[in-house]
Design an enzyme around this catalytic site. Structure first.
Site, PDB file in Angstrom:
ATOM      1  N   ILE A  18      17.123  27.089  65.329  1.00 11.19           N
ATOM      2  CA  ILE A  18      17.316  27.827  64.072  1.00 11.19           C
ATOM      3  C   ILE A  18      15.972  28.306  63.538  1.00 11.19           C
ATOM      4  CG2 ILE A  18      18.060  27.641  61.667  1.00 11.19           C
ATOM      5  CD1 ILE A  18      20.187  25.653  62.569  1.00 11.19           C
ATOM      6  N   GLY A  21       9.356  24.737  60.549  1.00 13.00           N
ATOM      7  CA  GLY A  21       8.519  24.740  59.356  1.00 13.00           C
ATOM      8  C   GLY A  21       7.255  23.952  59.613  1.00 13.00           C
ATOM      9  N   GLY A  22       6.541  23.612  58.532  1.00 10.16           N
ATOM     10  CA  GLY A  22       5.280  22.909  58.676  1.00 10.16           C
ATOM     11  C   GLY A  22       5.427  21.507  59.215  1.00 10.16           C
ATOM     12  N   MET A  23       6.621  20.889  59.033  1.00  5.80           N
ATOM     13  CA  MET A  23       6.798  19.494  59.442  1.00  5.80           C
ATOM     14  C   MET A  23       7.794  19.311  60.573  1.00  5.80           C
ATOM     15  SD  MET A  23       6.854  17.020  56.129  1.00  5.80           S
ATOM     16  CE  MET A  23       7.084  15.663  57.259  1.00  5.80           C
ATOM     17  N   VAL A  26      14.166  22.918  63.391  1.00  7.34           N
ATOM     18  CA  VAL A  26      15.577  22.777  63.038  1.00  7.34           C
ATOM     19  C   VAL A  26      16.429  23.441  64.120  1.00  7.34           C
ATOM     20  CG1 VAL A  26      17.328  23.159  61.287  1.00  7.34           C
ATOM     21  CG2 VAL A  26      14.941  22.831  60.604  1.00  7.34           C
ATOM     22  N   LYS A  41      17.255  18.290  62.210  1.00 11.20           N
ATOM     23  CA  LYS A  41      15.864  18.527  61.825  1.00 11.20           C
ATOM     24  C   LYS A  41      15.006  17.486  62.527  1.00 11.20           C
ATOM     25  CE  LYS A  41      13.109  19.232  57.615  1.00 11.20           C
ATOM     26  NZ  LYS A  41      13.196  19.282  56.135  1.00 11.20           N
ATOM     27  N   ASP A 134       9.391  21.485  45.667  1.00 16.94           N
ATOM     28  CA  ASP A 134       9.107  22.700  46.447  1.00 16.94           C
ATOM     29  C   ASP A 134      10.268  23.681  46.334  1.00 16.94           C
ATOM     30  OD1 ASP A 134       7.639  24.407  48.071  1.00 16.94           O
ATOM     31  OD2 ASP A 134       8.369  23.516  49.933  1.00 16.94           O
TER      32      ASP A 134
END
Length: 778
Positions: A18, A21-23, A26, A41, A134
Site C-alpha cells: 500500500i 512511511g518514516g517508521m 503498510v 503495518k 500528528d
C-alpha cells in the site's frame, strides 16, 4: 524489508504493497482464518533493534486498541515474525484527505461534516488520555462510511537517538536535545518551542486541517522549513481565503483553535464537535470582554480549574485582592466557550451596591428582560431551565447572601448550568468547590541566585517581562537585571496586579531602581489607566476594597495582626490581639482566613497563620493610623519575651528538639520584639535576649547572639535588673569562647563576675569562674 505478494505473515497472506512511511511499510493482506482483507503495518527492518522505535510502535498498538470509535481505524492484532514487528488493522478503501485536497477544496458542508466526525474521534481519544500528536490530512482516510483517523504512533513526544534519517519536513529539533516529532506545518507553536504538550496541540492541528479543507491551502505551509516555522510562530492564516459561505461561527472557531497562546484555545473537542454540527451566523454566545493583553502563565491552574468544574457545578475562586481571580475566571471561560452551547455569561458585581439589584444584574447580563407583573428572577429561572450555560459571578464578596441565594436557585432550577464565582470568601452553598488562587510561581529559595534560563520557567518572572515589553518593546531579561526582577517579584509576593504595576514603571525606571523604591510600594504601584476599574489601578485600592468589606471587629483584629513578623500561632494572637467585640479572637481570625486575608499552614500538631508581606505592610499602616501601634507592639514584646523564658527552661530536657522547632518558627517575631524592646522597654528586651542566648548558641548562630546581647547590655536598666545585665555579659563571654576570642571573653566574664559577687549570686559566680577556666585553657 520488501514483502512480495503471497508471502505468509503468520495467518496473514500479503496481497500487495500500500505504501511506506518514516517508521513502517503498510501492506494489503488476507486474513486466511476469517477470509477478510486487512492492512498490515510492518516496522522498518532498520528499526528492529531500536528500542525507542519499537516502544513507539507498541504504544500505537496499545493506544488504538483502547479506542473503540467509528471514526478511528480499528486494530485487529499485533505480532512478530522473524524479528519483524507488525500491526494488523482494518483495511480501508478510499483515499486520504491529503489526496482529496490535491484536487480542490471541499464544499463547506462536506468539510464541516468531516471535521465534526474527526472532532468526535479526537474527543474519544482525549477522554482516554491520548493525544494524537500528528493530525494532518494524510492521517485521515475518507471512506464510504465516513472519515477514519489513522496513525497514533506519535501519541506523545519521544527521545530519539540513532533513528533512521527522518523526512526533514516531519521532524524538527528543539533547542534542547529533544526532537519534536510531527509534520511541521500542522505543529502548534508550543511544539516548536519544546514546551509541555497536551490535547491543545491536537486542537491546533485540527484547526489547520479544517482551514485546509475549506480553502484548499495550507494554513501555515511555506516554501521552506524555516519560513513555515516563522509563519506558525508569528503570523495568522490568510482568513480572506475562507469561502464566502463559511458560517461566522466557523470563522470564530478557526481563530480560537489557531490561537498562538494555547490557553486561549477551546478546552475540549466536544464543544468543537457541537459547534460544527450546528454552525450559526455568529460565533459562540457570550458577553466576555475583549482581552487587552495576553494572559501569561497559570497553565496548571487553568487545567486544575477546568478539571474541578467538570466534577462540580459551583466553583468559587478565592484569594486576596490583586491575586488574579477575575482574570483567571475569564481565561477559563474563554477556553470553555464551545462547551456550553447556550452561552458563557459574565455578571459583574463590583459596582453593585444594593443587594436587591442582584437578580436584575444577572438577568441583564444574559439579556433576559422583565415581564409585566412578574419577578425578574422567575423570568430568569424559566429562561435557564433547559439551557447548558456557564455563568461567571464576579466580585461577590460584598453581596454574598444575595449572590448565594440566586446561585443556589439557578443551580437547582437549571441542571445544565454551571457557575464560576470569584470572591474573597466562600458562598457557603452545598456542593460548592472552593479553589484558592495562589500567587504566581517563583523559585522556592527566593533570594538565592537562580540561573537566568531557569527564571523563564516561573510565571511571576514571565509576567513581569511580558508586561515590561508592552511599554518598552526592547526590554529583555538579562544576567544584569535578573536578580532585581526576581527581588521585585518576591517583595510583592508574586501578586499579579503588583507585578503588572511594577513592570509598567520600566518606561522610566530600571529594575534596580524599581526595587529600591519598593519600600513605599503602595505609592509606586499605581496607574492612571482609563480602562481599569479603580480597585485595579493601584495595589492600595485593591487592598482597600477588601478592607472596606470587613466588619468592625475584623478590621481591628486584621490591623493588629500586622504586628506579627513571619506568622503566628492562635495562642499568640489571643495573647496579643483584641477583637473589640463579643466574638472571641479565634472566631474573628477564622473569618479573616475565610476571606483570604490570612493564610494558614500546618505546624507540628496545630496550625500557624501568616500574612503575605504586602498585606502585612498594609495592616501595619492601618495599625499606625489607628494609634494602636505602641500598645500592640508592647503586648507583642511581652508575649514573646515570655515565650523565650519558658522555652529556656525546656532546652536542656527531653523536649529540646520540639522546642528548637517552635523557637525557629518565631525567629522573625523575636527579632521584631527585640528591636521594639531595645527602644521602648530595654529591661524586657534584655530578659528576652538572655533567654534566647542558649537557643542561638545551640543553633550555631553566634554572630546574631553576640549582636543582640551587646546591644542589650549597652542599654540603661534599673538597679534591680543589673543581675540580668550580668547574665548577658556571662553569655557574651561564653559566645566569645566559642568564637575563639579569649581576650573579649575574659573582659565580659570578669565584668559579669564582679556584678554577680556584688549581688551575692552564687550560681552566677560559679558559672563565670567555670567559663574563665575555659579561657585559661587557650
Amino acid at each position: 524489508m520488501n514483502l512480495e505478494s503471497g508471502t505468509k505473515f503468520g495467518p496473514y497472506e500479503i496481497l500487495s504493497s500500500i505504501g511506506a512511511g518514516g517508521m513502517a511499510e503498510v501492506y494489503k493482506a488476507l486474513d486466511t482464518r476469517l477470509n477478510r482483507t486487512v492492512a498490515i503495518k510492518v516496522l522498518h527492518e532498520q528499526l528492529w533493534s531500536d528500542p525507542q522505535a519499537k516502544e513507539r510502535f507498541e504504544r500505537e498498538a496499545r493506544t488504538v486498541a483502547a479506542l473503540n470509535h467509528s471514526h478511528i481505524c480499528t486494530l485487529y492484532d499485533i505480532g512478530e515474525q522473524d524479528g519483524a514487528r507488525y500491526l494488523v488493522m482494518e483495511y480501508l478503501e478510499g483515499e486520504t484527505l491529503a489526496e482529496r485536497l490535491r484536487k480542490d477544496a471541499l464544499p463547506v458542508n462536506e468539510a464541516l461534516r468531516i471535521a465534526s466526525d474527526i472532532a468526535d474521534a479526537l474527543e474519544k481519544a482525549h477522554q482516554q488520555g491520548v493525544v494524537h500528536g500528528d493530525l494532518k490530512p494524510g492521517n485521515i482516510m475518507l471512506t464510504r462510511f465516513g472519515p477514519k483517523l489513522l496513525d497514533f504512533s506519535l501519541t506523545k513526544p519521544v527521545q530519539t537517538s540513532g533513528v533512521a534519517a527522518p523526512d526533514p519536513m516531519t521532524t524538527v529539533s528543539a533547542e534542547s536535545d529533544r526532537r519534536i516529532l510531527g509534520t511541521v506545518e500542522y505543529l502548534a507553536p508550543e511544539s516548536l518551542e519544546g514546551g509541555d504538550l497536551d490535547q491543545s496541540i491536537d486542537i491546533w492541528s485540527f484547526g489547520c486541517v479544517l482551514y485546509e479543507m475549506l480553502t484548499g491551502k495550507s494554513a501555515f505551509g511555506q516554501r521552506t522549513l524555516s519560513e513555515t516555522i516563522v509563519h506558525i510562530l508569528k503570523h495568522d492564516p490568510d482568513w480572506e481565503l475562507l469561502p464566502a459561505s463559511t458560517p461566522l461561527s466557523i470563522h470564530a472557531l478557526l481563530r480560537v483553535c489557531l490561537a498562538k497562546d494555547r490557553n486561549s484555545r477551546p478546552n475540549r473537542m466536544l464543544g468543537i464537535a457541537r459547534a460544527l454540527e450546528q454552525p450559526s451566523v455568529s460565533g459562540p454566545k457570550h458577553n466576555l470582554p475583549q482581552r487587552l493583553n495576553a494572559f501569561v502563565g497559570r497553565e496548571q491552574e487553568l487545567s486544575d480549574m477546568t478539571s474541578a468544574l467538570a466534577k462540580h457545578r459551583l466553583l468559587t475562586l478565592t484569594g486576596p485582592g490583586g491575586v488574579g481571580k477575575t482574570r483567571l475566571a475569564l481565561e477559563a471561560a474563554q477556553k470553555l466557550l464551545y462547551d456550553f452551547p447556550d452561552g458563557v455569561w459574565l455578571v459583574e458585581f463590583a459596582t453593585v451596591v444594593e443587594p436587591q439589584f442582584v437578580n436584575q444584574v444577572v438577568a441583564a447580563a444574559m439579556a433576559v428582560h422583565e415581564q409585566p407583573a412578574r419577578p425578574i428572577s422567575e423570568t430568569l429561572f424559566e429562561y435557564l431551565e433547559n439551557k447548558s450555560t456557564l455563568i461567571i459571578l464576579d466580585n461577590c464578596e460584598h453581596l454574598v447572601e444575595s449572590v448565594a441565594a440566586i446561585a443556589e436557585e439557578i443551580l437547582s432550577r437549571s441542571r445544565g448550568t454551571k457557575i464560576i464565582a470569584t470572591s474573597r470568601g466562600s458562598l457557603s452553598l452545598p456542593g460548592e468547590r472552593l479553589w484558592r488562587v495562589p500567587s504566581l510561581s517563583m523559585p522556592t529559595h527566593r533570594f538565592e541566585d537562580v540561573p537566568i534560563q531557569e527564571l523563564h520557567n516561573y510565571d511571576a518572572i514571565r509576567l513581569f517581562v511580558h508586561r515590561a515589553r508592552s511599554v518598552a518593546p526592547e526590554f529583555v531579561l538579562t544576567p544584569s537585571n535578573s536578580s532585581a526582577i526576581l527581588e521585585i517579584c518576591n517583595r510583592v509576593d508574586g501578586i499579579p496586579l503588583a507585578i503588572e504595576l511594577a513592570a509598567a514603571r520600566i518606561k522610566v525606571l530600571s529594575p534596580r531602581q524599581i526595587c529600591e523604591r519598593l519600600s513605599d510600594r503602595f505609592l509606586l504601584l499605581r496607574t492612571q489607566s482609563g480602562t481599569k476599574e479603580p480597585r485595579h489601578q493601584s495595589l492600595q485600592a485593591a487592598l482597600d476594597w477588601s478592607h472596606d468589606l470587613l466588619s468592625g471587629q475584623e478590621k481591628q483584629l486584621f490591623r493588629q495582626l500586622g504586628v506579627f513578623a513571619g506568622g503566628w500561632t492562635l495562642e499568640a494572637a489571643e495573647a496579643i490581639c483584641t477583637s473589640g467585640g463579643d466574638l472571641p479572637v479565634f472566631e474573628v481570625l477564622s473569618f479573616l482566613t475565610d476571606k483570604c486575608l490570612v493564610q494558614t499552614k500546618p505546624f507540628q500538631d496545630g496550625m500557624r497563620f501568616e500574612l503575605t508581606e504586602t498585606i502585612r505592610e498594609y495592616a501595619c499602616e492601618k495599625l499606625k493610623r489607628a494609634g494602636e501601634l505602641a500598645a500592640v507592639s508592647n503586648r507583642h514584646l511581652m508575649h514573646f519575651a515570655h515565650v523565650a523564658v519558658q522555652a529556656e527552661l525546656k532546652l536542656q530536657g527531653s523536649e529540646q528538639q520540639a522546642v528548637l522547632e517552635e523557637l525557629a518558627a518565631e525567629d522573625d517575631n523575636f527579632r521584631a520584639a527585640l528591636t521594639w524592646g531595645l527602644q521602648i522597654n530595654p529591661e524586657v528586651a534584655l530578659e528576652a535576649a538572655n533567654a534566647l542566648s542558649d537557643y542561638w548558641r545551640i543553633r550555631g548562630r553566634l554572630v546574631e547572639a553576640e549582636g543582640w546581647l551587646e546591644r542589650a547590655v549597652k542599654q540603661e536598666v534599673s538597679e534591680q535588673d543589673q543581675i540580668m545585665r550580668a547574665r548577658a555579659l556571662c553569655a557574651l563571654g561564653l559566645i566569645a569562647i566559642a568564637q575563639g576570642k579569649p581576650s573579649p571573653a575574659t573582659q565580659f566574664l570578669e565584668e559579669a563576675l564582679e556584678k554577680f559577687r556584688e549581688r551575692n549570686d552564687e550560681f552566677g559566680v560559679a558559672r563565670c569562674l567555670g567559663n574563665l577556666a575555659l579561657v585559661a585553657l587557650y
